[in-house]
Design a protein around this motif. Structure first.
Motif: not given
Ligand SMILES: Nc1ncnc2c1ncn2[C@@H]1O[C@H](COP(=O)(O)OP(=O)(O)O)[C@@H](O)[C@H]1O
Ligand SMILES: [Mg+2]
Lengths: 267, 345
Positions: B3-4, B28, B30-32, B152, B181-183, B200-201, B203, B214-215
């Motif tokens: 996903a972008s 960076v 990402r959604p969700g 979002e 929900d993808g936020v 999830d990620l 920094h 990273g994770t």
């Protein structure tokens, strides 16, 4: 760099344009105006400055001979009420707004609201409308008391009063934002109250600038306070607004508005 | 195709009085996914997210939120981005729920205020003025305000500051639900457990730069060579247990691939005198910590766990926990301190 498993971008929804997710602009601004109005009318100190102070001044000047007024042939209440209305505009558009904005700025409220769809422009519009709403309440209260004291305004000047009020509000709101956006909140609290008292005493608001001591008399007509006072008196006593006062107010509005837009710091 | 990114920061620089507090930072999100910006006080986390929120203009570099510029495209972006400021930004004179309703009124289709306030436990102080709320209550109200517009992308600057454990749980649950929900959730924190449990990620930021990304698993691995670390059984019991019987029992176990040098890693607790493996050839080591923890290192397999359990049974001790894993219980905090140093800021 490592990434996690990719999420999905809302496959069902078309790319939202953004603006249609916000409430319509008029509703956002109306909501903010009502929010601001309620905040002022609920705050005890703000009420004191915006409602109680002007009414006390009105009753004090009309009912006591504590000040020996040269009313230039007018009745005391006719002579004093326009200046009290000018004072009311100053207390709301300037003192109360400067203090509220300064503390909102310090507490991050301005920044938070600026991140919502309201934005900075909507916030400003909401503030100005909030000020006007409080002024309506002030005018109703002050005019009510004045009429009870026998006030007979020049009816021909009433439409002009609306314009004068708007112009005075613009000039003093710009001054409020200039202070609130550049000084510390505690500093604004002190300066805004002090300035109101100084302009009240020597700024040509309540009484014509001509009745002040010599050097002040010439200065006061050039101040936004003196210009607002003269304009109110012109409208409500004679039914005409002196053009000079209007020019002075326009000049202050332009200068202070420019300064506020350049110097206002959100952080 | 991935996903972008919901947020992309490249080479961000922000200076105060000539001093770069954000210094070529890349980020960076990402959604969700929950993306944590982890760093010590003064690392530049707040400055970075304020650039992402359009509240500060970068001195150099690019920031793209949902592909848009937070300053130039602010009008289009604001309805899609939720913000929780570090200092709250709540007006002090209004009641809590009134404030939330007000923010909700800025959106065309806000979340149900009653549902949200029940979710975050705002009902108990709904009619209290913001001025009188505790720190944790204010934080929950500010979080509610950040999500009430169905954003979002959400930026949360130190969301758990001043919260009790119950509030924290409620907040984390809500964050996980938003993620489902993808936020895209971007949160700054200096709390390790928050990053470890939620992100999830991650920094890791220090002195205005990202020094590791990273994770959590990646970071633990990169920092501690966990993949190569010998397997361990970590026992939490009472101090002062005899470890020699366990060492003997383990040495007697049959094992196919004897790992040479399965000694404890440096940095693990110092063994008590006499806790050395009984035979030089044993791939096992048993190290007792003063706090009643025992680290068994070697070719851990089910038989080894059985031996540990039998040893505990022989001593008549019920362990508080028995955990198998790799490494010596390195946490994100260890990685963080290794990366950012141990001095105070
Ligand atoms: N408005 C400002 N003017 C000058 N320095 C600032 C300003 N805001 C923050 N700083 C400094 O920038 C650095 C980074 O601050 P900040 O982004 O708030 O860090 P963090 O959120 O990671 O604690 C700190 O050293 C802080 O003192
Ligand atoms: Mg911070």
């Amino acid at each position: 760099m490592t990434t996690t498993q990719p999420g999905t971008v809302h496959p069902a929804e078309p790319p939202a344009s953004g603006e249609d997710r916000a409430a319509p602009a008029w509703r956002r601004i109306a909501a903010q105006a009502s929010f601001e109005t309620r905040a002022i009318l609920r705050n005890g100190e703000q009420l004191l400055v915006t409602i109680v102070l002007p009414v006390l001044v009105l009753v004090g000047l009309v009912r006591t001979s504590f000040l020996d007024l040269d009313t230039q042939g007018w009745s005391r209440v006719d002579f004093v009420t326009p200046g009290v209305l000018a004072l009311a505009v100053m207390s709301t558009a300037f003192t109360s707004q400067a203090i509220a904005t300064a503390f909102d700025r310090r507490n991050g409220v301005l920044r938070l609201l600026a991140t919502t769809p309201l934005g900075r422009g909507g916030l400003l519009a909401g503030k100005v409308l909030g000020v006007l709403a409080v002024e309506v309440v002030q005018v109703v209260v002050i005019a009510g008391v004045a009429l009870a004291l026998g006030w007979r305004p020049a009816l021909a000047g009433l439409p002009a009063v609306v314009g004068v009020t708007l112009l005075g509000t613009a000039a003093f709101t710009a001054l409020a934002l200039l202070l609130a956006g550049t000084l510390r909140a505690e500093g604004v609290l002190a300066v805004a109250n002090l300035l109101l008292v100084l302009l009240l005493v020597g700024g040509g608001v309540l009484l014509p600038a001509g009745e002040l001591a010599a050097p002040l008399a010439h200065l006061a007509v050039l101040l936004p306070s003196g210009a607002l006072g003269e304009a109110m008196r012109g409208a409500l006593l004679e039914g005409t607004v002196p053009a000079f006062s209007v020019v002075v107010l326009l000049g202050w509005t332009a200068a202070l508005g420019w300064g506020a837009s350049k110097l206002f710091r959100w952080h | 195709m991935p996903a972008s990114p919901a947020l992309e920061v490249r080479g961000l620089v922000k200076r105060y009085d000539g001093r770069a507090v954000v210094d070529h930072l890349d980020l960076v999100a990402r959604p969700g996914a929950v993306t944590a910006v982890l760093g010590p006080n003064g690392a530049g986390k707040t400055t970075t997210v304020e650039c992402c929120e359009g509240l500060r203009a970068p001195d150099a570099g690019t920031v793209r939120v949902l592909g848009l510029d937070p300053v130039a495209d602010a009008r289009r972006l604001r309805p899609r981005v939720g913000v929780m400021l570090q200092d709250g930004g709540l007006p002090t004179g209004v009641r809590a729920l009134e404030m939330l309703r007000h923010v909700a009124s800025m959106y065309a289709r806000p979340r149900d205020v009653a549902e949200l306030s029940a979710r975050l436990g705002l009902d108990s102080f709904a009619r209290t003025t913001v001025r009188r709320l505790s720190g944790g209550q204010r934080q929950r109200l500010a979080l509610a305000a950040a999500v009430v517009g169905r954003p979002e992308v959400v930026f949360l600057d130190e969301p758990s500051a001043g919260m009790d454990p119950q509030s924290r749980r409620a907040v984390w649950d809500l964050v996980r639900e938003l993620r489902a929900d993808g936020v895209a959730i971007v949160l700054t924190t200096h709390l390790m457990d928050e990053a470890q449990d939620l992100a999830d990620l991650v920094h890791v930021v220090d002195h205005g730069r990202v020094i590791a990304s990273g994770t959590v698993a990646d970071l633990l691995a990169d920092g501690g060579d966990a993949a190569d670390a010998p397997a361990t059984v970590l026992v939490e019991a009472t101090p002062g247990l005899e470890t020699e019987p366990l060492a003997k029992a383990l040495a007697a176990l049959p094992h196919a691939a004897a790992q040479p040098g399965g000694a404890a890693k440096p940095g693990s607790p110092v063994p008590d005198a006499g806790d050395a493996p009984p035979a030089d050839t044993s791939p096992w080591s048993v190290v007792a910590g003063a706090d009643g923890t025992y680290t068994v290192t070697g070719p851990v397999d089910p038989r080894a766990v059985e031996a540990v359990a039998a040893w505990l049974a022989d001593q008549g001790v019920l362990a508080r926990s028995v955990t198998t894993g790799r490494g010596t219980g390195r946490t994100l905090e260890d990685v963080f301190l290794d990366l950012t140093g141990r001095h105070l800021r």
